[in-house]
Write a protein that holds these residues in place. Structure first.
Motif, short mmCIF file in Angstrom:
data_model
loop_
_atom_site.label_atom_id
_atom_site.label_comp_id
_atom_site.label_asym_id
_atom_site.label_seq_id
_atom_site.Cartn_x
_atom_site.Cartn_y
_atom_site.Cartn_z
N VAL A 72 0.85 -1.20 0.00
CA VAL A 72 0.00 0.00 0.00
C VAL A 72 0.88 1.25 0.00
N GLN A 73 1.91 1.24 0.82
CA GLN A 73 2.81 2.39 0.90
C GLN A 73 3.51 2.63 -0.44
N LYS A 74 3.86 1.57 -1.13
CA LYS A 74 4.52 1.71 -2.44
C LYS A 74 3.58 2.38 -3.44
N VAL A 75 2.30 2.01 -3.43
CA VAL A 75 1.31 2.64 -4.30
C VAL A 75 1.15 4.11 -3.93
N GLN A 76 1.10 4.41 -2.64
CA GLN A 76 0.99 5.81 -2.20
C GLN A 76 2.17 6.63 -2.69
N LYS A 77 3.37 6.12 -2.55
CA LYS A 77 4.56 6.86 -2.98
C LYS A 77 4.54 7.09 -4.48
N ALA A 78 4.14 6.05 -5.23
CA ALA A 78 4.10 6.18 -6.69
C ALA A 78 3.05 7.21 -7.10
N LEU A 79 1.85 7.11 -6.53
CA LEU A 79 0.79 8.06 -6.88
C LEU A 79 1.13 9.47 -6.42
N LYS A 80 1.88 9.59 -5.35
CA LYS A 80 2.33 10.92 -4.91
C LYS A 80 3.26 11.53 -5.94
N LYS A 81 4.22 10.74 -6.42
CA LYS A 81 5.16 11.23 -7.44
C LYS A 81 4.43 11.58 -8.74
N LEU A 82 3.33 10.86 -9.01
CA LEU A 82 2.55 11.11 -10.22
C LEU A 82 1.53 12.24 -10.05
N TYR A 84 -1.09 12.36 -7.82
CA TYR A 84 -2.44 11.95 -7.45
C TYR A 84 -2.67 11.86 -5.95
N PHE A 85 -1.64 11.50 -5.22
CA PHE A 85 -1.76 11.33 -3.76
C PHE A 85 -1.04 12.48 -3.09
N HIS A 86 -1.72 13.16 -2.17
CA HIS A 86 -1.16 14.40 -1.61
C HIS A 86 -0.90 14.34 -0.11
N ASP A 87 -0.88 13.14 0.44
CA ASP A 87 -0.64 12.98 1.87
C ASP A 87 0.66 12.22 2.10
N TRP A 88 0.95 11.99 3.38
CA TRP A 88 2.13 11.23 3.77
C TRP A 88 1.87 9.75 3.50
N VAL A 101 -6.77 6.80 -6.21
CA VAL A 101 -6.87 5.68 -7.13
C VAL A 101 -8.01 5.92 -8.12
N ILE A 102 -9.14 6.40 -7.63
CA ILE A 102 -10.29 6.69 -8.50
C ILE A 102 -9.92 7.75 -9.54
N LYS A 103 -9.24 8.80 -9.13
CA LYS A 103 -8.82 9.85 -10.06
C LYS A 103 -7.87 9.28 -11.11
N PHE A 104 -6.92 8.45 -10.68
CA PHE A 104 -5.98 7.82 -11.60
C PHE A 104 -6.74 6.93 -12.59
N LYS A 126 4.60 1.39 -13.70
CA LYS A 126 5.23 1.73 -14.99
C LYS A 126 5.31 3.24 -15.16
N LYS A 127 4.21 3.93 -14.89
CA LYS A 127 4.19 5.39 -15.01
C LYS A 127 5.12 6.03 -13.98
N TYR A 128 5.18 5.46 -12.79
CA TYR A 128 6.07 5.94 -11.73
C TYR A 128 7.53 5.82 -12.18
#
Length: 135
Positions: A72-82, A84-88, A101-104, A126-128
């Motif tokens: 889960v943390q790996k997905v958060q970090k990837a979506l943050k870099k992309l 989409y995710f704006h939290d810690w 995830v829904i926005k992505f 892949k996008k990350y």
């Protein structure tokens, strides 16, 4: 011995059920050992030692609200870099990650579920990786 991770606390410990060690997945995240081995580890390893847990051939599990862990943390970090995710990145799949995830999914014309299945996970990673390669 306690292990602290962003999504909770786990331990390496002995057990009063030694017949279960290595035979059942009965833990909620702790590492269960035979008591003698746990004591030996405690006496040998200094406090503060970094612990890395590796599980080979771990099957992918769909990630959804309520899940916790390094995946889960790996997905958060990837979506943050992309963007989409704006939290810690806490390792906890909560509403903030579900919204990301829904926005992505919407932005990539993927069926909106708010969950991360294997193909979505692969696309996010892949996008990350592409983003990391481009700075």
């Amino acid at each position: 011995m306690g292990l602290n991770v962003p999504w909770g606390q786990y331990g390496i410990h002995g057990t009063k059920y030694p017949w279960c060690v290595g035979k059942q997945n009965a833990s909620h995240g702790c590492i269960r050992m035979h008591n003698k081995s746990a004591k030996e580890l405690y006496d040998t390893i200094p406090h503060g030692t970094t612990v890395t847990i590796v599980q080979k051939n771990r099957p992918f599990k769909e990630l959804k609200s309520g899940d916790v862990g390094s995946d889960v943390q790996k997905v958060q970090k990837a979506l943050k870099k992309l963007g989409y995710f704006h939290d810690w990145p806490s390792g906890k799949f909560q509403d903030n990650l579900k919204k990301s995830v829904i926005k992505f999914q919407k932005d990539n014309n993927i069926k909106v579920t708010g969950k991360v299945n294997k193909s979505l996970y692969n696309l996010i990673m892949k996008k990350y990786e592409e983003k990391l390669g481009n700075g």
